[in-house]
Design a protein around this motif. Sequence first.
Motif, PDB file in Angstrom:
ATOM      1  N   PRO A 194      -3.693  10.757 -12.669  1.00 47.28           N
ATOM      2  CA  PRO A 194      -2.302   9.879 -12.355  1.00 47.28           C
ATOM      3  C   PRO A 194      -2.312   8.553 -12.997  1.00 47.28           C
ATOM      4  CG  PRO A 194      -3.750   9.512 -10.556  1.00 47.28           C
ATOM      5  CD  PRO A 194      -3.875  10.133 -11.638  1.00 47.28           C
ATOM      6  N   SER A 195      -1.381   8.043 -13.510  1.00 45.93           N
ATOM      7  CA  SER A 195      -1.245   6.364 -14.065  1.00 45.93           C
ATOM      8  C   SER A 195      -1.322   5.205 -12.564  1.00 45.93           C
ATOM      9  CB  SER A 195       0.330   5.397 -15.028  1.00 45.93           C
ATOM     10  OG  SER A 195       0.021   4.322 -15.730  1.00 45.93           O
ATOM     11  N   LEU A 196      -2.108   4.285 -13.088  1.00 46.54           N
ATOM     12  CA  LEU A 196      -2.368   3.815 -12.280  1.00 46.54           C
ATOM     13  C   LEU A 196      -1.725   2.197 -12.535  1.00 46.54           C
ATOM     14  CD1 LEU A 196      -5.790   4.005 -10.328  1.00 46.54           C
ATOM     15  CD2 LEU A 196      -4.036   5.060 -10.401  1.00 46.54           C
ATOM     16  N   ASP A 197      -1.352   2.007 -13.619  1.00 42.91           N
ATOM     17  CA  ASP A 197      -0.975   0.454 -14.667  1.00 42.91           C
ATOM     18  C   ASP A 197       0.152   0.860 -13.820  1.00 42.91           C
ATOM     19  OD1 ASP A 197      -3.181   1.193 -16.500  1.00 42.91           O
ATOM     20  OD2 ASP A 197      -1.545   2.320 -17.505  1.00 42.91           O
ATOM     21  N   GLY A 198       0.611  -1.076 -13.216  1.00 42.29           N
ATOM     22  CA  GLY A 198       1.881  -1.468 -12.800  1.00 42.29           C
ATOM     23  C   GLY A 198       1.953  -1.461 -11.122  1.00 42.29           C
ATOM     24  N   LEU A 199       0.678  -0.999 -10.431  1.00 42.26           N
ATOM     25  CA  LEU A 199       0.878  -0.814  -9.275  1.00 42.26           C
ATOM     26  C   LEU A 199       1.421  -1.995  -8.500  1.00 42.26           C
ATOM     27  CD1 LEU A 199      -1.573   2.221  -8.750  1.00 42.26           C
ATOM     28  CD2 LEU A 199       0.632   2.840  -9.184  1.00 42.26           C
ATOM     29  N   PRO A 200       2.032  -1.721  -7.150  1.00 42.96           N
ATOM     30  CA  PRO A 200       2.246  -3.388  -5.997  1.00 42.96           C
ATOM     31  C   PRO A 200       0.965  -3.408  -5.875  1.00 42.96           C
ATOM     32  CG  PRO A 200       4.124  -1.508  -5.789  1.00 42.96           C
ATOM     33  CD  PRO A 200       2.542  -0.788  -6.428  1.00 42.96           C
ATOM     34  N   LEU A 201       0.077  -2.801  -4.924  1.00 38.73           N
ATOM     35  CA  LEU A 201      -1.700  -2.770  -4.989  1.00 38.73           C
ATOM     36  C   LEU A 201      -2.326  -2.162  -5.764  1.00 38.73           C
ATOM     37  CD1 LEU A 201      -2.731  -4.352  -2.569  1.00 38.73           C
ATOM     38  CD2 LEU A 201      -3.143  -2.411  -1.331  1.00 38.73           C
ATOM     39  N   PRO A 202      -2.789  -2.966  -6.248  1.00 41.74           N
ATOM     40  CA  PRO A 202      -3.596  -2.269  -7.150  1.00 41.74           C
ATOM     41  C   PRO A 202      -4.693  -0.835  -6.883  1.00 41.74           C
ATOM     42  CG  PRO A 202      -3.842  -4.508  -8.480  1.00 41.74           C
ATOM     43  CD  PRO A 202      -3.884  -4.312  -7.031  1.00 41.74           C
ATOM     44  N   ALA A 203      -5.054  -0.123  -7.681  1.00 43.64           N
ATOM     45  CA  ALA A 203      -6.212   0.736  -6.715  1.00 43.64           C
ATOM     46  C   ALA A 203      -7.160   0.856  -8.000  1.00 43.64           C
ATOM     47  CB  ALA A 203      -5.363   2.727  -6.655  1.00 43.64           C
ATOM     48  N   GLU A 204      -8.051   1.356  -7.570  1.00 47.28           N
ATOM     49  CA  GLU A 204      -9.649   1.894  -8.603  1.00 47.28           C
ATOM     50  C   GLU A 204      -9.282   3.081  -8.533  1.00 47.28           C
ATOM     51  OE1 GLU A 204     -13.376   1.125  -6.360  1.00 47.28           O
ATOM     52  OE2 GLU A 204     -12.039  -1.457  -5.295  1.00 47.28           O
ATOM     53  N   PRO A 205      -9.371   3.648  -9.690  1.00 45.90           N
ATOM     54  CA  PRO A 205      -9.599   5.460  -9.889  1.00 45.90           C
ATOM     55  C   PRO A 205     -11.202   5.585  -9.331  1.00 45.90           C
ATOM     56  CG  PRO A 205     -10.376   3.170 -12.096  1.00 45.90           C
ATOM     57  CD  PRO A 205      -9.942   2.789 -11.018  1.00 45.90           C
ATOM     58  N   MET A 206     -10.466   7.293  -9.774  1.00 48.78           N
ATOM     59  CA  MET A 206     -11.625   7.746  -8.991  1.00 48.78           C
ATOM     60  C   MET A 206     -12.233   9.333  -9.712  1.00 48.78           C
ATOM     61  SD  MET A 206     -11.386   7.779  -5.409  1.00 48.78           S
ATOM     62  CE  MET A 206     -12.328   9.170  -5.166  1.00 48.78           C
ATOM     63  N   PRO A 207     -13.390   9.496  -9.543  1.00 47.65           N
ATOM     64  CA  PRO A 207     -13.093  11.289 -10.708  1.00 47.65           C
ATOM     65  C   PRO A 207     -12.209  11.974 -10.699  1.00 47.65           C
ATOM     66  CG  PRO A 207     -15.305  10.467  -9.957  1.00 47.65           C
ATOM     67  CD  PRO A 207     -14.947   9.450  -8.825  1.00 47.65           C
ATOM     68  N   GLY A 208     -11.565  12.360 -11.444  1.00 46.76           N
ATOM     69  CA  GLY A 208     -10.660  13.344 -11.185  1.00 46.76           C
ATOM     70  C   GLY A 208      -9.445  13.171 -11.051  1.00 46.76           C
ATOM     71  N   ALA A 209      -8.122  13.750 -10.937  1.00 47.57           N
ATOM     72  CA  ALA A 209      -7.425  13.183 -10.075  1.00 47.57           C
ATOM     73  C   ALA A 209      -7.136  12.257  -8.327  1.00 47.57           C
ATOM     74  CB  ALA A 209      -5.868  14.095 -10.299  1.00 47.57           C
ATOM     75  N   LEU A 262       0.786  -1.286   0.340  1.00 48.23           N
ATOM     76  CA  LEU A 262      -0.166   0.166   0.095  1.00 48.23           C
ATOM     77  C   LEU A 262       0.756   1.231  -0.034  1.00 48.23           C
ATOM     78  CD1 LEU A 262      -2.435   1.245  -0.395  1.00 48.23           C
ATOM     79  CD2 LEU A 262      -3.005   1.295   2.606  1.00 48.23           C
ATOM     80  N   ALA A 263       1.759   1.141   0.760  1.00 48.20           N
ATOM     81  CA  ALA A 263       3.117   2.439   0.702  1.00 48.20           C
ATOM     82  C   ALA A 263       3.357   2.999  -0.329  1.00 48.20           C
ATOM     83  CB  ALA A 263       3.846   2.140   2.347  1.00 48.20           C
ATOM     84  N   LEU A 264       3.699   1.200  -0.897  1.00 45.94           N
ATOM     85  CA  LEU A 264       5.124   1.687  -2.690  1.00 45.94           C
ATOM     86  C   LEU A 264       4.101   2.093  -3.055  1.00 45.94           C
ATOM     87  CD1 LEU A 264       7.038  -1.484  -2.323  1.00 45.94           C
ATOM     88  CD2 LEU A 264       7.729   0.658  -1.969  1.00 45.94           C
ATOM     89  N   SER A 265       2.785   1.707  -3.324  1.00 49.11           N
ATOM     90  CA  SER A 265       1.646   2.487  -4.372  1.00 49.11           C
ATOM     91  C   SER A 265       1.326   3.846  -4.750  1.00 49.11           C
ATOM     92  CB  SER A 265       0.588   0.817  -4.446  1.00 49.11           C
ATOM     93  OG  SER A 265       0.655  -0.440  -4.535  1.00 49.11           O
ATOM     94  N   ALA A 266       0.690   4.173  -2.949  1.00 45.21           N
ATOM     95  CA  ALA A 266       0.652   5.430  -2.822  1.00 45.21           C
ATOM     96  C   ALA A 266       1.969   6.521  -3.388  1.00 45.21           C
ATOM     97  CB  ALA A 266       0.640   5.388  -1.488  1.00 45.21           C
ATOM     98  N   VAL A 267       2.786   5.953  -2.676  1.00 40.63           N
ATOM     99  CA  VAL A 267       4.666   6.998  -3.368  1.00 40.63           C
ATOM    100  C   VAL A 267       4.299   6.514  -4.854  1.00 40.63           C
ATOM    101  CG1 VAL A 267       6.441   6.890  -2.794  1.00 40.63           C
ATOM    102  CG2 VAL A 267       5.184   6.576  -0.875  1.00 40.63           C
ATOM    103  N   GLN A 268       4.300   6.221  -5.427  1.00 37.58           N
ATOM    104  CA  GLN A 268       4.255   5.381  -6.518  1.00 37.58           C
ATOM    105  C   GLN A 268       3.514   6.800  -7.648  1.00 37.58           C
ATOM    106  OE1 GLN A 268       4.913   1.925  -8.509  1.00 37.58           O
ATOM    107  NE2 GLN A 268       3.812   2.189 -10.827  1.00 37.58           N
ATOM    108  N   VAL A 269       1.771   6.228  -7.309  1.00 37.25           N
ATOM    109  CA  VAL A 269       0.765   8.013  -7.299  1.00 37.25           C
ATOM    110  C   VAL A 269       1.389   9.114  -6.981  1.00 37.25           C
ATOM    111  CG1 VAL A 269      -1.430   8.188  -7.220  1.00 37.25           C
ATOM    112  CG2 VAL A 269      -1.086   5.877  -7.799  1.00 37.25           C
TER     113      VAL A 269
END
Length: 415
Positions: free
Chosen positions: A82-97, A35-42
Amino acid sequence: MNPQTTTHHSLAGLRTTLRRLAHRAGLPVELRYRLALSAVQVAARELDAGRPVILEAVPQEPAGGEPRLTVRLRLPYARRRPSLDGLPLPAEPMPGAAAVWRVPAPALPAQPARKEPPGLVELLEEELGEAVRRMDALAEDHRRLKHELAETNSGVLALYVQLEERDEQLRQAHGRILRQLEDALRPPPVRVPGLEMAVHYEPAEKHAPTGGDLYDWFLLPDGTVHITVVDALGHGLTSTRSALNVTHAVRTLALEGHPLQSIVARTDEVLATFDHELMATVQLARLDPSNGDLVLANGSHPPALLVREDGTTRLLEVRGRGIGFPLPGSERLLRDRLEPGDLLVLYTDGLTESRRDPREGEQRLASAARRHRHRPIEQIPGAIAEDMHTVILHPDDTVALTVRRVEAPPAASGD
């Protein structure tokens, strides 16, 4: 854990906050650092550009469901999503950024055991310990799989050896069957004083045991030797059956005493009733071992070759039409005599037409037979065939049969 909203201006602060709230929510260590790695990547692009990001953490306990931790990361000043591709923990896109993670949080609503939150170093050491344990587990799995693979390879190798042994047994059995079949189809030379006889057979298809080229030789009741050479149309076992039918019919008619000149026509008459597709050329020869008298009949077959002891050669041509041809039969008989040292060569067209020119083949045959005529009789047919097949443009079944007259040993006198 109560809802928490924090604004971050650095990657370090975002990492620390995420690790601590994930720890309080009781997330497994692996899920925590994913989760931490994914959020930092975004958030990395925004924070590197000096624009803040907003982190919201909301614990949820759906009725009848498993507790979850919802983490939203909003990028309020981002110029693009932001790009959500290839995250260590997949994320759900939301409206806006923005991005959202919903992860199981089995420890909710547990409260922390101490008031002071764990330090970053403690959290990192915990994650590092988990990573080491996972590496150890993966290493153990690797060793186990390597061992299993080695055992599998050993089993496969043993199976391969067994298959090779079985294959060799099958090859040997197949070879024995082929030799037995060849022995049945190709009778041994007639042993009679005054004549030496040998034969060479070579199929067009190396994997086939035989083809449509066959021969037969036997001793008649009057002491003469009868020889039949047959070339049935086609290749393989179908043509072999046709050639066998011809040789058996000729043998029966010869042993019944039918005149030699009539045998080709009578064979056609006998076989036409049950083999309407049969077409074959036939060469018939009679030899008297006592004086060398030779008689030939022919049905569309290549002429025999006579090689005198001094090396002169002559083709013994007799006109006639083969089995299955219109008006089958030998038009006449050709008579000659073999003197001691003379060699008679009977053959099928696979010997002389390997380069598509029968006349050239006949000339080459005469040269080869002249060259090898003084060799042991067992070697002559094979030596001739080897010379003739130096260049093969038109492979075909081949029979080369040789007969040489020799001085017969004197008969033992009685007391």
